[in-house]
Design an enzyme around this catalytic site. Structure first.
Site, PDB file in Angstrom:
ATOM      1  N   GLY A  13       0.821  -1.211   0.000  1.00 32.14           N
ATOM      2  CA  GLY A  13       0.000   0.000   0.000  1.00 32.14           C
ATOM      3  C   GLY A  13       0.849   1.252   0.000  1.00 32.14           C
ATOM      4  O   GLY A  13       0.486   2.268   0.595  1.00 32.14           O
ATOM      5  N   ALA A  14       1.998   1.198  -0.690  1.00 34.16           N
ATOM      6  CA  ALA A  14       2.992   2.263  -0.586  1.00 34.16           C
ATOM      7  C   ALA A  14       2.699   3.481  -1.448  1.00 34.16           C
ATOM      8  O   ALA A  14       3.464   4.441  -1.426  1.00 34.16           O
ATOM      9  CB  ALA A  14       4.363   1.705  -0.954  1.00 34.16           C
ATOM     10  N   ILE A  18      -1.019   5.902   4.671  1.00 34.95           N
ATOM     11  CA  ILE A  18      -0.187   5.298   5.707  1.00 34.95           C
ATOM     12  C   ILE A  18       1.012   4.586   5.093  1.00 34.95           C
ATOM     13  O   ILE A  18       2.145   4.710   5.582  1.00 34.95           O
ATOM     14  CB  ILE A  18      -1.028   4.336   6.566  1.00 34.95           C
ATOM     15  CG1 ILE A  18      -2.067   5.126   7.384  1.00 34.95           C
ATOM     16  CG2 ILE A  18      -0.134   3.516   7.498  1.00 34.95           C
ATOM     17  CD1 ILE A  18      -3.078   4.250   8.109  1.00 34.95           C
ATOM     18  N   ARG A  38      -0.991  -1.290  -5.957  1.00 39.73           N
ATOM     19  CA  ARG A  38      -1.649  -1.466  -7.249  1.00 39.73           C
ATOM     20  C   ARG A  38      -1.353  -0.313  -8.190  1.00 39.73           C
ATOM     21  O   ARG A  38      -1.312  -0.484  -9.397  1.00 39.73           O
ATOM     22  CB  ARG A  38      -3.158  -1.627  -7.045  1.00 39.73           C
ATOM     23  CG  ARG A  38      -3.539  -2.966  -6.423  1.00 39.73           C
ATOM     24  CD  ARG A  38      -5.007  -3.033  -6.085  1.00 39.73           C
ATOM     25  NE  ARG A  38      -5.336  -2.142  -4.981  1.00 39.73           N
ATOM     26  CZ  ARG A  38      -6.584  -1.951  -4.539  1.00 39.73           C
ATOM     27  NH1 ARG A  38      -7.591  -2.548  -5.125  1.00 39.73           N
ATOM     28  NH2 ARG A  38      -6.802  -1.147  -3.521  1.00 39.73           N
ATOM     29  N   TYR A 118     -15.738  -4.071   6.612  1.00 37.04           N
ATOM     30  CA  TYR A 118     -14.398  -3.561   6.918  1.00 37.04           C
ATOM     31  C   TYR A 118     -13.984  -3.992   8.322  1.00 37.04           C
ATOM     32  O   TYR A 118     -12.862  -4.467   8.539  1.00 37.04           O
ATOM     33  CB  TYR A 118     -14.380  -2.044   6.781  1.00 37.04           C
ATOM     34  CG  TYR A 118     -13.034  -1.417   7.049  1.00 37.04           C
ATOM     35  CD1 TYR A 118     -12.060  -1.373   6.052  1.00 37.04           C
ATOM     36  CD2 TYR A 118     -12.725  -0.883   8.295  1.00 37.04           C
ATOM     37  CE1 TYR A 118     -10.821  -0.805   6.287  1.00 37.04           C
ATOM     38  CE2 TYR A 118     -11.485  -0.312   8.539  1.00 37.04           C
ATOM     39  CZ  TYR A 118     -10.539  -0.276   7.537  1.00 37.04           C
ATOM     40  OH  TYR A 118      -9.305   0.284   7.778  1.00 37.04           O
ATOM     41  N   VAL A 153      -7.546   8.115  10.444  1.00 34.78           N
ATOM     42  CA  VAL A 153      -6.343   8.722   9.876  1.00 34.78           C
ATOM     43  C   VAL A 153      -6.752   9.422   8.583  1.00 34.78           C
ATOM     44  O   VAL A 153      -7.501   8.866   7.777  1.00 34.78           O
ATOM     45  CB  VAL A 153      -5.266   7.651   9.584  1.00 34.78           C
ATOM     46  CG1 VAL A 153      -4.020   8.293   8.992  1.00 34.78           C
ATOM     47  CG2 VAL A 153      -4.919   6.879  10.859  1.00 34.78           C
TER      48      VAL A 153
END
Length: 208
Positions: A13-14, A18, A38, A118, A153
């Protein structure tokens, strides 16, 4: 953190939120970071200086939306973890660290019908982490595991919500991605005899 300088960390998830903040924090600590997401074009522009989920309104909801949440938060996490652990074990790495990004919603009952899938996925993350810990204990491995469980967040995830507008989200008690990245660095920086297993982060004024 000295023991990790020059070593490789993989961050999923870079591309934003976060994940991107964790990439930056680890780069500043001298690690070599492999960022995966992705949206590969956004990872390529990362340099030293959460992948957004789709709307998770359920029920009612579309099966494909539920599947996407579970694929990313549960199946994707499990596959990445399995491959990372197997790679460490095959190379004799005994001081590695696996950190899952969970959520405070993984520690409380579903707060409403909007986030039930979720929340379910994040409860699964807790169970999977404990299973991983016990498996490593059985293998007599010193690889450490932990999870960071933040409250709200401010990331791109709010751009994809239908129940809450971005303005409402900004008005809520919230944190920034860098706050979660700092918790990751704290977890990594502990002495090898210490396994910080779960850090729950809540902004002041959080109601859950």
């Amino acid at each position: 953190m000295e023991r990790y300088r020059g070593r490789v960390a993989m961050v999923t998830g870079a591309s934003s939120g976060i994940g991107a903040a964790i990439v930056q924090a680890l780069l500043r600590e001298g690690l070599t970071v492999v960022g995966v997401a992705r949206r590969i074009h956004r990872v390529k522009v990362q340099h030293i200086s959460q992948d957004a989920n789709s709307d998770t309104s359920q029920p009612p909801g579309k099966t494909e939306d539920w599947k996407r949440v579970l694929d990313v938060n549960v199946l994707g996490l499990s596959i990445c973890t399995r491959e990372a652990v197997q790679d460490m074990l095959s190379r004799g790495v005994d001081d590695g660290f696996i950190i899952h990004i969970n959520s405070v919603l993984g520690h409380v009952p579903a707060i409403d019908d909007v986030v039930v899938i979720y929340s379910a996925s994040k409860h699964a993350v807790r169970v999977l982490l404990e299973g991983l810990r016990l498996d490593l204990v059985a293998k007599k491995s010193r690889i450490r595991v932990g999870q960071i469980s933040p409250g709200a967040v401010m990331t791109e995830i709010w751009d994809y919500q239908t129940k809450f507008s971005k303005e409402v989200a900004v008005a809520m008690a919230h944190m920034q991605p860098e706050d979660v990245a700092a918790a990751v660095v704290y977890m990594l920086s502990q002495h090898p005899r210490v396994q910080v297993y779960d850090i729950i982060l809540r902004p002041p004024g959080c109601v859950f």
